[in-house]
Design an enzyme around this catalytic site. Structure first.
Site, PDB file in Angstrom:
ATOM      1  N   TYR A 148      -0.722  14.426 -15.428  1.00 18.73           N
ATOM      2  CA  TYR A 148      -0.983  13.585 -16.597  1.00 18.73           C
ATOM      3  C   TYR A 148      -1.578  13.978 -17.768  1.00 18.73           C
ATOM      4  CZ  TYR A 148      -5.867  11.815 -15.942  1.00 18.73           C
ATOM      5  OH  TYR A 148      -6.922  11.722 -16.050  1.00 18.73           O
TER       6      TYR A 148
ATOM      7  N   THR B  28       0.121  -2.554 -14.963  1.00 11.27           N
ATOM      8  CA  THR B  28      -0.317  -3.055 -13.686  1.00 11.27           C
ATOM      9  C   THR B  28      -1.115  -4.205 -13.646  1.00 11.27           C
ATOM     10  OG1 THR B  28       0.025  -0.787 -12.660  1.00 11.27           O
ATOM     11  CG2 THR B  28      -1.026  -2.440 -11.367  1.00 11.27           C
TER      12      THR B  28
ATOM     13  N   HIS C 298      -7.113  -3.218 -13.478  1.00 13.02           N
ATOM     14  CA  HIS C 298      -6.294  -2.064 -13.113  1.00 13.02           C
ATOM     15  C   HIS C 298      -7.059  -0.838 -13.913  1.00 13.02           C
ATOM     16  CE1 HIS C 298      -3.107   0.551 -11.977  1.00 13.02           C
ATOM     17  NE2 HIS C 298      -2.829   0.861 -13.331  1.00 13.02           N
TER      18      HIS C 298
ATOM     19  N   GLU D  60       3.521  -0.540  -8.611  1.00 11.10           N
ATOM     20  CA  GLU D  60       2.874  -1.170  -9.425  1.00 11.10           C
ATOM     21  C   GLU D  60       3.405  -2.537  -9.741  1.00 11.10           C
ATOM     22  OE1 GLU D  60       2.177   1.537 -12.918  1.00 11.10           O
ATOM     23  OE2 GLU D  60       0.464   2.415 -12.258  1.00 11.10           O
TER      24      GLU D  60
ATOM     25  N   ARG E 213     -12.303   9.106 -13.582  1.00 13.05           N
ATOM     26  CA  ARG E 213     -13.095   9.825 -14.600  1.00 13.05           C
ATOM     27  C   ARG E 213     -14.560   9.409 -14.070  1.00 13.05           C
ATOM     28  NH1 ARG E 213      -8.850   8.656 -17.516  1.00 13.05           N
ATOM     29  NH2 ARG E 213      -9.439   6.249 -17.915  1.00 13.05           N
TER      30      ARG E 213
ATOM     31  N   LYS F 195       6.740   9.024 -12.589  1.00 17.00           N
ATOM     32  CA  LYS F 195       7.188   7.531 -12.731  1.00 17.00           C
ATOM     33  C   LYS F 195       8.838   7.532 -13.136  1.00 17.00           C
ATOM     34  CE  LYS F 195       2.794   6.006 -13.613  1.00 17.00           C
ATOM     35  NZ  LYS F 195       2.586   4.690 -13.354  1.00 17.00           N
TER      36      LYS F 195
END
Ligand code: CA
Length: 423
Positions: free
Chosen positions: A249, A354, A138, A204, A147, A258
């Site tokens: 984030y 996850t 994950h 998730e 990224r 979340k």
């Protein structure tokens, strides 16, 4: 060890979720809506409040612990009490065991109900919720999307069980519906953010470890101690709004993406029931620092699946994987959590992170299954999905397969309602 036979016949089939080997704890609501701690056996429930009140089940505590609609007081008694109560209940429910329940019609009538006739409530009061990021497949998939392949795993990932502090207030039991969250969104081509319903609502698939007994502030624990502090495990759906997450984030991790809901399965499967299914974490790329070293196998061989059902239609299983895919165990995460001096408490919930296998149809998030929406999946109904639509229902299931028996968790289900409209 094979199936332990019960006089409750429905507990004795190889596919039953709740054989006597399992005996998971939950809280059910009676006809008046009052909650009571219970265990599951076959298709029945045993009301522990009634057994305690009638004096046939002792916990070692001077005060009753099953007269409240949560399991925290029982968990707080510690592992000796957990073992004694499990052994007493097994004796009462096994074929040829103590007939205090099987031989007493009045008590059986007062203490046992059909699961199909009752609703389940939150099994414990969640003290705090910490969510980790311990699945290597994950983390690699998400890192590659965010990224690029070269920087997929952050440099700390193979050394630290990365986590963040989530919200206990919106951890809900299976069956709870909730609206699609609103939040700040900013697409790659947008000059400025906007506010509105998430368009990339995701799931998730995780396991949740429940801390039964805590540690004192400033007193770290070893991985072995951490393991002994864990009461049991649930299946956890850590719903995630990917578009809100992508914008918010950095640098402190997920926040609004979340916090709107995290769903758990209704039954806490005890560590005792999972004992035969222990399995090792994978070979380490770098040796872990000594405080994270495991004294033995700390993961469990638990088959997991995720199913998606559009409103009023049949479900499609969209993923199958196993808890043994994790790089870090819950015991390691708990030891790491306490290592800097953090006090962990009865009722703390630790999300595993996850759980994704190496293949697309083994992934625990739509983000990975559809590769950020670029590869929609087709459901058995003919519809396609990238992320969740309003009124979709997601169900997660887990099963540890023993010799002639199954350890189940009960469904971990949630339904997405349309978003709340702002004036
Ligand atoms: Ca998560």
């Amino acid at each position: 060890m094979g199936l332990i036979k019960s006089w409750v016949e429905t507990a004795n089939s190889a596919n039953a979720q709740f054989p006597l080997n399992n005996l998971p704890y939950g809280v059910f609501l009676d006809a008046d809506g009052a909650g009571s701690p219970c265990v599951a056996i076959g298709d029945m429930i045993v009301d522990l409040g009634v057994l305690e009140d009638e004096g046939v089940l002792e916990t070692g505590s001077n005060e009753p612990v099953f007269d409240v609609p949560f399991l925290n007081e029982f968990m707080d008694l510690g592992s000796d009490a957990w073992a004694d109560v499990r052994s007493r209940l097994m004796d009462m429910l096994k074929e040829g065991g103590d007939d205090v329940l099987s031989g007493n019609d009045n008590l059986r009538e007062a203490a046992m109900v059909m699961q199909a006739d009752v609703k389940m409530a939150m099994p414990f009061v969640v003290s705090e919720f910490t969510d980790f990021y311990a699945g290597r497949n994950h983390a690699t998939n998400v890192g590659t999307m965010f990224r690029g392949k070269e920087n997929a795993l952050p440099p700390n990932w193979l050394h630290i069980p990365i986590g963040y502090n989530g919200r206990a207030s919106t951890v809900v039991v299976s069956g709870t519906e909730f609206p699609r969250p609103n939040g700040q969104l900013k697409g790659p081509n947008d000059a400025l953010p906007s506010f509105g319903p998430s368009k990339r609502l995701d799931i998730e698939l995780e396991m949740g470890a429940i801390v039964g007994t805590g540690n004192e502030m400033g007193r770290p624990v070893s991985v072995a101690e951490a393991d002994s502090m864990i009461f049991g495990y649930v299946i956890l759906n850590d719903w995630s709004a990917r578009d809100i997450q992508a914008w918010e984030y950095q640098p402190l991790g997920p926040f609004q993406a979340k916090v709107f809901a995290s769903t758990i399965s209704p039954w806490i499967v005890t560590k005792a029931a999972l004992e035969p299914f222990r399995t090792n974490t994978p070979k380490r790329e770098f040796p872990l620092l000594p405080y994270l070293e495991e004294p033995g196998p700390m993961l469990y061989d638990i088959d997991l699946e995720v199913a998606l059902a559009p409103q009023g239609k049949s479900e499609t299983v969209i993923s199958r994987t196993n808890y043994n895919q994790m790089y870090y165990s819950s015991a390691q995460q708990l030891a790491h959590h306490a290592s800097g001096g953090c006090e962990m408490s009865t009722g703390d919930l630790l999300g595993s992170g996850t759980i994704s296998g190496p293949e697309k149809d083994q992934c625990g998030a739509l983000l990975e299954i559809t590769w950020a929406g670029a590869e929609p999946i087709e459901l058995d109904t003919g519809e396609t999905r990238t992320f969740l639509e309003d009124n979709d229902t997601v169900t997660m299931r887990g099963a540890a397969k023993g010799n002639g028996y199954t350890i189940g968790f009960g469904d971990c289900t949630g339904t997405i309602l349309p978003p709340v409209k702002f004036p």
